[in-house]
Design a protein around this motif. Structure first.
Motif, PDB file in Angstrom:
ATOM      1  N   UNK A  82      -6.336  10.051 -14.209  1.00 41.74           N
ATOM      2  CA  UNK A  82      -5.645   9.977 -12.920  1.00 41.74           C
ATOM      3  C   UNK A  82      -5.143  11.360 -12.519  1.00 41.74           C
ATOM      4  N   UNK A  83      -4.971  11.538 -11.202  1.00 39.18           N
ATOM      5  CA  UNK A  83      -4.444  12.814 -10.708  1.00 39.18           C
ATOM      6  C   UNK A  83      -3.856  12.613  -9.316  1.00 39.18           C
ATOM      7  N   UNK A  84      -2.553  12.910  -9.136  1.00 43.05           N
ATOM      8  CA  UNK A  84      -1.993  12.867  -7.786  1.00 43.05           C
ATOM      9  C   UNK A  84      -2.561  14.003  -6.941  1.00 43.05           C
ATOM     10  N   UNK A  85      -3.096  13.659  -5.787  1.00 43.94           N
ATOM     11  CA  UNK A  85      -3.687  14.668  -4.898  1.00 43.94           C
ATOM     12  C   UNK A  85      -2.705  15.084  -3.813  1.00 43.94           C
ATOM     13  N   UNK A  86      -2.011  14.084  -3.258  1.00 42.21           N
ATOM     14  CA  UNK A  86      -1.066  14.382  -2.180  1.00 42.21           C
ATOM     15  C   UNK A  86       0.058  13.358  -2.206  1.00 42.21           C
ATOM     16  N   UNK A  87       1.309  13.823  -2.113  1.00 44.77           N
ATOM     17  CA  UNK A  87       2.486  12.957  -2.079  1.00 44.77           C
ATOM     18  C   UNK A  87       3.333  13.330  -0.875  1.00 44.77           C
ATOM     19  N   UNK A  88       3.769  12.337  -0.104  1.00 47.65           N
ATOM     20  CA  UNK A  88       4.639  12.625   1.032  1.00 47.65           C
ATOM     21  C   UNK A  88       6.023  13.025   0.524  1.00 47.65           C
ATOM     22  N   UNK A  89       6.803  13.681   1.372  1.00 46.02           N
ATOM     23  CA  UNK A  89       8.116  14.179   0.967  1.00 46.02           C
ATOM     24  C   UNK A  89       9.084  13.059   0.603  1.00 46.02           C
ATOM     25  N   UNK A  90       8.835  11.855   1.118  1.00 48.89           N
ATOM     26  CA  UNK A  90       9.739  10.740   0.834  1.00 48.89           C
ATOM     27  C   UNK A  90       9.138   9.750  -0.162  1.00 48.89           C
TER      28      UNK A  90
END
Length: 293
Positions: A82-90
């Motif tokens: 798994x790999x987080x690609x993009x996370x919103x600020x909230x």
């Protein structure tokens, strides 16, 4: 808070992270400013459930991209990259990761559509939970966390095993409900693999040979082995052994039957052969397994 984390959590800095003997991990309350994207991780031997509370995220799961939003749950099977690609600020979420082998193996729902579930997760591992389901998830998270932190006696592990099994059973029911309500399009090999697993569930106690199932399906054993492996990731023989061992463990743990009676119920010609088979797959003799439980 426990600082020992599995690979699931290395790229996400949770302010709240708890574990019990590396068998259960509960994590929530993300410090989003410290999150690192594009950092790969592996779920190791844990079944991991991630509920998104708010915001959104894009996660790479093996070769697939999954999108999370508020109210959606990502299910990650063991040994997945798994790999987080993009996370919103909230973005914020809660994780519950459990070893499938914690205590007794989890029992799947009778006639649970295993191949359907495998195909479901191949296509889609994100499901939208109702507000009631989200509430249940969070309550289970808090109860498991409380048991990890506040239970300090010899019954702590027993309690956590029961809580873990209850949570896992609820997840299975949730998935089974979704599978019952949607049409899963299968090609010819997927249909054959589904039929094979159904036949094994019906006959594994007496029929251990692959030839029996191939004859029932009017195909060759070699072809059956190939399609089952391609569709499910397990060989046909591994599926047969899986159900035999699972039932053997169940009978050794939850019944008063002696080893000879269990040998007969599971279709082995003699007790010695059953004992060797069981020890080969579990590392323990049937009697040692029973005494340990």
């Amino acid at each position: 808070m426990n600082s020992n984390a599995t690979a699931n959590f290395q790229t996400i800095p949770f302010r709240q992270l708890y574990n019990f003997k590396h068998e259960i991990y509960v994590a929530f309350d993300i410090d989003i400013k410290k999150c690192l994207c594009n950092q790969p991780a592996k779920t190791d031997c844990y079944a991991t459930f991630c509920l998104c509370h708010k915001g959104n995220a894009t996660i790479q799961v093996n070769n697939y991209t999954r999108k999370l939003s508020a109210g959606s749950q990502l299910i990650i099977i063991p040994n997945t990259n798994t790999m987080p690609i993009e996370l919103s600020d909230d973005f914020d979420c809660s994780f519950i990761a459990i070893s499938p082998y914690f205590g007794n193996e989890f029992h799947h729902i009778q006639k649970f559509p295993l191949v359907n579930a495998l195909l479901f997760f191949k296509e889609q591992s994100v499901i939208n939970l109702s507000s009631e389901q989200q509430d249940f998830f969070l309550k289970m998270r808090d109860i498991i966390t409380y048991a990890i932190n506040e239970t300090n006696n010899k019954y702590k592990e027993t309690l956590l095993v029961q809580l873990s099994q209850s949570f896992f059973a609820w997840q299975q029911i949730t998935i089974a409900t979704i599978l019952d309500s949607r049409i899963i399009t299968k090609n010819s090999t997927e249909i054959l693999a589904t039929r094979f697993v159904s036949l094994v569930i019906d006959h594994f106690k007496k029929q251990h040979r692959l030839e029996f199932y191939a004859d029932k399906m009017c195909i060759t054993p070699k072809y059956l082995s190939t399609i089952v492996k391609n569709v499910t990731g397990k060989t046909a023989g591994q599926w047969i052994n899986h159900f035999i061992i699972k039932e053997a463990k169940n009978l050794l743990t939850n019944s008063d039957m002696n080893i000879a009676e269990i040998t007969d119920v599971l279709g082995f010609s003699n007790q010695s052969f059953f004992g060797k088979f069981f020890k080969h797959h579990t590392g323990k003799s049937p009697l040692a397994f029973r005494l340990n439980k």
